[in-house]
Design a protein around this motif. Structure first.
Motif, PDB file in Angstrom:
ATOM      1  N   ARG A 101     -28.795  25.954  -6.678  1.00 55.68           N
ATOM      2  CA  ARG A 101     -29.672  26.475  -5.620  1.00 55.68           C
ATOM      3  C   ARG A 101     -29.353  27.932  -5.281  1.00 55.68           C
ATOM      4  N   LEU A 102     -28.068  28.269  -5.317  1.00 56.11           N
ATOM      5  CA  LEU A 102     -27.674  29.604  -4.843  1.00 56.11           C
ATOM      6  C   LEU A 102     -27.676  30.660  -5.946  1.00 56.11           C
ATOM      7  N   GLN A 103     -27.679  30.226  -7.197  1.00 56.33           N
ATOM      8  CA  GLN A 103     -27.590  31.188  -8.313  1.00 56.33           C
ATOM      9  C   GLN A 103     -28.679  32.270  -8.239  1.00 56.33           C
ATOM     10  N   GLU A 137     -24.866  26.606   3.348  1.00 62.47           N
ATOM     11  CA  GLU A 137     -25.512  27.419   2.312  1.00 62.47           C
ATOM     12  C   GLU A 137     -26.440  28.471   2.912  1.00 62.47           C
ATOM     13  N   ALA A 138     -27.107  28.109   4.011  1.00 61.64           N
ATOM     14  CA  ALA A 138     -28.061  29.051   4.612  1.00 61.64           C
ATOM     15  C   ALA A 138     -27.331  30.299   5.113  1.00 61.64           C
ATOM     16  N   ALA A 139     -26.172  30.088   5.738  1.00 60.88           N
ATOM     17  CA  ALA A 139     -25.414  31.235   6.261  1.00 60.88           C
ATOM     18  C   ALA A 139     -24.915  32.109   5.105  1.00 60.88           C
ATOM     19  N   PHE A 140     -24.527  31.465   4.008  1.00 61.97           N
ATOM     20  CA  PHE A 140     -24.064  32.209   2.835  1.00 61.97           C
ATOM     21  C   PHE A 140     -25.219  33.028   2.248  1.00 61.97           C
ATOM     22  N   ALA A 141     -26.381  32.394   2.110  1.00 63.41           N
ATOM     23  CA  ALA A 141     -27.555  33.093   1.572  1.00 63.41           C
ATOM     24  C   ALA A 141     -27.896  34.295   2.459  1.00 63.41           C
TER      25      ALA A 141
END
Ligand SMILES: *Cc1c(COP(=O)(O)O)cnc(C)c1O
Length: 464
Positions: A360-362, A446-450
């Motif tokens: 998802r994050l790639q 994940e949202a905070a990382f994105a």
């Protein structure tokens, strides 16, 4: 506009930008920052020096000094219990309990039933007894303090027998022989680095012996031609000679980790059952609580430890007692351990689950870094950390960033690593070969990382 003469401090303070900054930071702090900015300009004369430019430099200074040095980071190093990043992250129940203890008067040493004085240890004592089978227990600042206190309480001016293979150093500043010296006890080394036998202990125990110490080799393994004496045999010998056996377990787990599919680590309950008179262990390693040193074992020995005046110097404060008691309460109901305890939750996360997050994050990381880099989803291995289970690693997944073009790739990766460290929530990964590896095991938000990745603006470290 470039000027050769800087404005006076007064002129800066009276400028519209200056008036605005005084409103934000206060006059005293701003004046100090303006003086520093003017001195800096005089030293290198590189920037403009009108009132607006000096104000901007002063505001930059004030903002930098307001930025706390202790801040949250994304731990993508692959080491779950990272000592430099504060080891265990507390669970919600511990955080809530700590919050109450910080904000309200609490029954720290107050007995509500009798209306009189209580003991701060009472908040963790019954939990620890129930979880370990020990008759009594106490808690201090950390496991190093626990060892210091036990040695000083039970063996001051006398001898403590330890195997040569267990004279450990943990993270530079903690060396067992040095702690023993400061505790006021005489170290009697027995056996050799790789082999120690029961007969070695038998020969060393004498009139002056106060304690037999066994140390769990938490951050290393001696492999090959080795021998050490198991706890039951050592406990039998110590008891026959009328001397207590102290077992420093280090990480100290309260539950069998194998039921979570993790490698086995001796539990405190096993150590007590096998005959250790006292066991010392950390609160913030695999246990998953706040920094603390726990001592569990025989009631008469715990009572003696509690009478040592050093106990007062090493005791826990109300905030950590609250967090520790709440963490231990989770262990009383094992069904809550997963997912309520972050340490267990993070260690148990499957490679598939982590890989899905990586997939998802790639695209987001690739977009944030731009065409100078290639971001790939990869398998990797996480470490438990803090000296727990040093050999075993757990299957994980993450994102590996490679630099396109081999000229000065190493330098560019280091620059990328620095750029990630300078984000509003710093991202910490590790260099592995020619790639920067971000192990996603410990990434839960994940949202905070994105969101933080967007600060990179598609050009981080791209220019050599
Ligand atoms: C980690 C460790 C210690 C020190 O514990 P702290 O809680 O960091 O003070 C002592 N002994 C062993 C065996 C350890 O693994």
């Amino acid at each position: 506009m470039r000027m050769d003469r800087p404005p006076s401090v007064d002129a800066v303070l009276r400028s519209p930008e200056g008036v605005d900054a005084i409103g934000r930071f206060g006059r005293g702090a701003f004046v100090e920052a303006v003086r520093a900015a003017l001195n800096e300009w005089r030293a290198n004369r590189v920037r403009n020096c009108d009132a607006a430019a000096i104000t901007a430099a002063a505001v930059e200074r004030l903002q930098a000094s307001a930025d706390p040095s202790l801040k949250a980071v994304f731990n993508l190093t692959g080491t779950v219990l990272h000592t430099n990043l504060g080891r265990a992250v507390l669970g919600a129940a511990a955080v809530a309990a700590a919050n109450v203890a910080m904000q309200r008067p609490v029954t720290l040493e107050y007995d509500l039933a009798g209306g009189g004085r209580g003991e701060r240890d009472d908040h963790v004592r019954s939990h620890l007894s129930a979880l370990t089978g020990a008759a009594d227990a106490t808690a201090v600042n950390n496991n190093a303090a626990a060892l210091l206190l036990v040695l000083n309480s039970l063996a001051l001016g006398r001898e403590v027998v330890v195997s040569r293979g267990e004279l450990i150093e943990i993270g530079g500043s903690f060396r067992l022989p040095e702690i023993m010296l400061r505790a006021g006890v005489r170290l009697i080394e027995v056996g050799t680095t790789n082999r120690t036998h029961l007969a070695d202990y038998q020969a060393a125990i004498g009139e002056a012996t106060a304690l037999v110490l066994k140390v769990h080799p938490s951050n290393y393994r001696i492999a090959g031609f080795t021998a050490s004496v198991p706890v039951p045999a050592l406990a039998a010998l110590a008891s026959e000679r009328g001397i207590p056996l102290l077992y420093d377990l280090g990480s100290g787990v309260l539950t069998d980790l194998r039921r979570f599919g993790l490698p086995a680590e001796p539990t405190v309950a096993e150590a007590i059952k096998e005959g250790a008179d006292l066991v010392t262990f950390s609160g913030d390693k695999l246990l998953g609580g706040p920094q603390a040193g726990l001592i569990a074992g025989r009631a008469d020995l715990i009572a003696k430890i509690n009478r040592n005046p050093l106990k007062r110097a090493l005791r826990l404060d109300k905030v950590r007692i609250a967090a520790l008691a709440a963490t231990l309460a989770v262990y009383r109901d094992p069904a809550r351990l997963h997912p309520d305890l972050p340490t267990i939750r993070l260690l148990v996360r499957s490679e598939n689950d982590i890989r899905a997050a990586a997939v998802r994050l790639q695209p987001m990381l690739q977009a944030a870094l731009g065409p100078g880099f290639t971001v790939a989803v990869v398998s990797c291995r996480s470490e438990i950390g803090s000296g727990a289970l040093p050999i075993e690693t757990i299957a994980s997944a993450g994102l590996a960033v490679a630099c396109n073009g081999s000229v000065s790739a190493g330098r560019i990766l280091l620059a990328l690593q620095a750029a990630l460290r300078s984000l509003s929530v710093p991202v910490l990964g590790r260099i592995s070969g020619q790639r920067l590896l971000l192990d996603l095991r410990c990434l839960e938000d994940e949202a905070a990382f994105a969101a933080v990745l967007t600060e990179l603006g598609g050009c981080a470290g791209q220019r050599p």
